[in-house]
Design a protein around this motif. Sequence first.
Motif, short mmCIF file in Angstrom:
data_model
loop_
_atom_site.label_atom_id
_atom_site.label_comp_id
_atom_site.label_asym_id
_atom_site.label_seq_id
_atom_site.Cartn_x
_atom_site.Cartn_y
_atom_site.Cartn_z
N VAL A 31 30.54 30.52 33.62
CA VAL A 31 30.68 31.88 32.69
C VAL A 31 30.41 33.04 33.17
O VAL A 31 31.27 34.09 33.05
CB VAL A 31 29.99 31.65 31.34
CG1 VAL A 31 30.18 33.05 30.41
CG2 VAL A 31 30.63 30.35 30.55
N VAL A 32 29.30 33.34 33.98
CA VAL A 32 29.17 34.49 34.78
C VAL A 32 30.25 34.86 35.74
O VAL A 32 30.63 35.94 35.77
CB VAL A 32 27.78 34.59 35.45
CG1 VAL A 32 27.68 35.54 36.52
CG2 VAL A 32 26.50 34.24 34.38
N TRP A 35 33.01 36.08 34.01
CA TRP A 35 33.05 37.38 33.43
C TRP A 35 33.23 38.21 34.61
O TRP A 35 33.95 39.51 34.31
CB TRP A 35 31.39 37.48 32.87
CG TRP A 35 30.95 38.84 32.83
CD1 TRP A 35 30.54 39.71 33.56
CD2 TRP A 35 31.31 39.71 31.73
NE1 TRP A 35 30.42 40.87 33.35
CE2 TRP A 35 30.66 40.99 31.75
CE3 TRP A 35 31.91 39.34 30.27
CZ2 TRP A 35 30.67 42.12 30.94
CZ3 TRP A 35 31.82 40.44 29.45
CH2 TRP A 35 31.37 41.76 29.68
N ARG A 36 32.65 37.91 35.88
CA ARG A 36 32.74 38.96 36.92
C ARG A 36 34.16 39.09 37.36
O ARG A 36 34.73 40.05 37.78
CB ARG A 36 31.64 38.51 37.91
CG ARG A 36 30.63 38.72 37.61
CD ARG A 36 29.46 38.35 38.56
NE ARG A 36 28.05 38.69 38.12
CZ ARG A 36 26.95 38.40 38.60
NH1 ARG A 36 27.09 37.38 39.81
NH2 ARG A 36 25.74 38.46 38.22
N CYS A 38 36.92 38.80 35.42
CA CYS A 38 37.54 39.52 34.37
C CYS A 38 37.13 40.87 34.38
O CYS A 38 38.05 41.76 34.14
CB CYS A 38 37.55 39.14 33.09
SG CYS A 38 38.03 37.11 32.70
N ARG A 39 36.02 41.11 34.36
CA ARG A 39 35.52 42.65 34.28
C ARG A 39 34.87 43.36 35.41
O ARG A 39 34.74 44.44 35.45
CB ARG A 39 34.48 42.58 33.12
CG ARG A 39 34.71 42.11 31.75
CD ARG A 39 35.39 43.20 31.07
NE ARG A 39 35.98 42.97 29.78
CZ ARG A 39 35.35 43.07 28.68
NH1 ARG A 39 34.09 44.13 28.75
NH2 ARG A 39 35.51 42.93 27.59
N GLU A 46 27.53 42.12 30.45
CA GLU A 46 26.90 40.83 31.16
C GLU A 46 25.71 40.08 30.41
O GLU A 46 25.64 39.26 29.96
CB GLU A 46 26.89 40.81 32.62
CG GLU A 46 26.76 39.23 33.12
CD GLU A 46 26.70 39.44 34.70
OE1 GLU A 46 25.67 38.55 35.29
OE2 GLU A 46 27.48 40.08 35.34
N ILE A 49 26.26 39.27 26.79
CA ILE A 49 26.89 37.99 26.92
C ILE A 49 26.07 36.65 27.02
O ILE A 49 25.94 35.68 26.47
CB ILE A 49 28.19 38.06 27.77
CG1 ILE A 49 29.31 39.03 27.60
CG2 ILE A 49 28.85 36.78 27.90
CD1 ILE A 49 29.75 38.55 26.04
N PHE A 86 36.03 38.86 26.42
CA PHE A 86 36.29 39.15 27.86
C PHE A 86 37.40 38.72 28.40
O PHE A 86 37.68 39.06 29.46
CB PHE A 86 35.02 39.12 28.76
CG PHE A 86 34.57 37.95 28.87
CD1 PHE A 86 34.82 37.21 30.12
CD2 PHE A 86 33.67 37.34 28.14
CE1 PHE A 86 34.17 36.10 30.29
CE2 PHE A 86 32.90 35.98 28.17
CZ PHE A 86 33.29 35.32 29.46
#
Length: 139
Positions: A31-32, A35-36, A38-39, A46, A49, A86
């Motif tokens: 998931v991290v 996230w990275r 996508c964002r 972060e 989340i 996200f």
Amino acid sequence: MSMPTELLAAAAGAIAGTMGTDAYEYARQRVVDLWRRCRGTQAEGEPEILARLDTLQQAVVALEPDHRPLMAKGVQAPVAEILATFVGADQAESLKDLIEALQARDTGSHVVSQQTVTGNIALGNINTAGRDNIIGGTR
């Protein structure tokens, strides 16, 4: 354009299914990574989340092992909401990769939802939807 609901639900189910197992840390890291992707690595939010995911994980772990799959099923909706904050429609392939990676590390713990209705006489249409269906009263 938004992410297809079915894909978000599948990813949330895959992540929630790891909660309460040794595979959660792997899912959390995936998931991290998502996230990275996508964002960006410097994006704010972060820790929030991850704190939300970890709170859900702690709720699952707090239960007896026999009850954890039911709780994992219950945290799918909040996990889907977290992902929806996200993950955009352009990240569908990344979400599919996440699902496949978590399925490949299958822990043997599965979330199963089933509804069985027997011995009922219907004098019309039967519509079943939603959650926590409570059927009673007279018609």
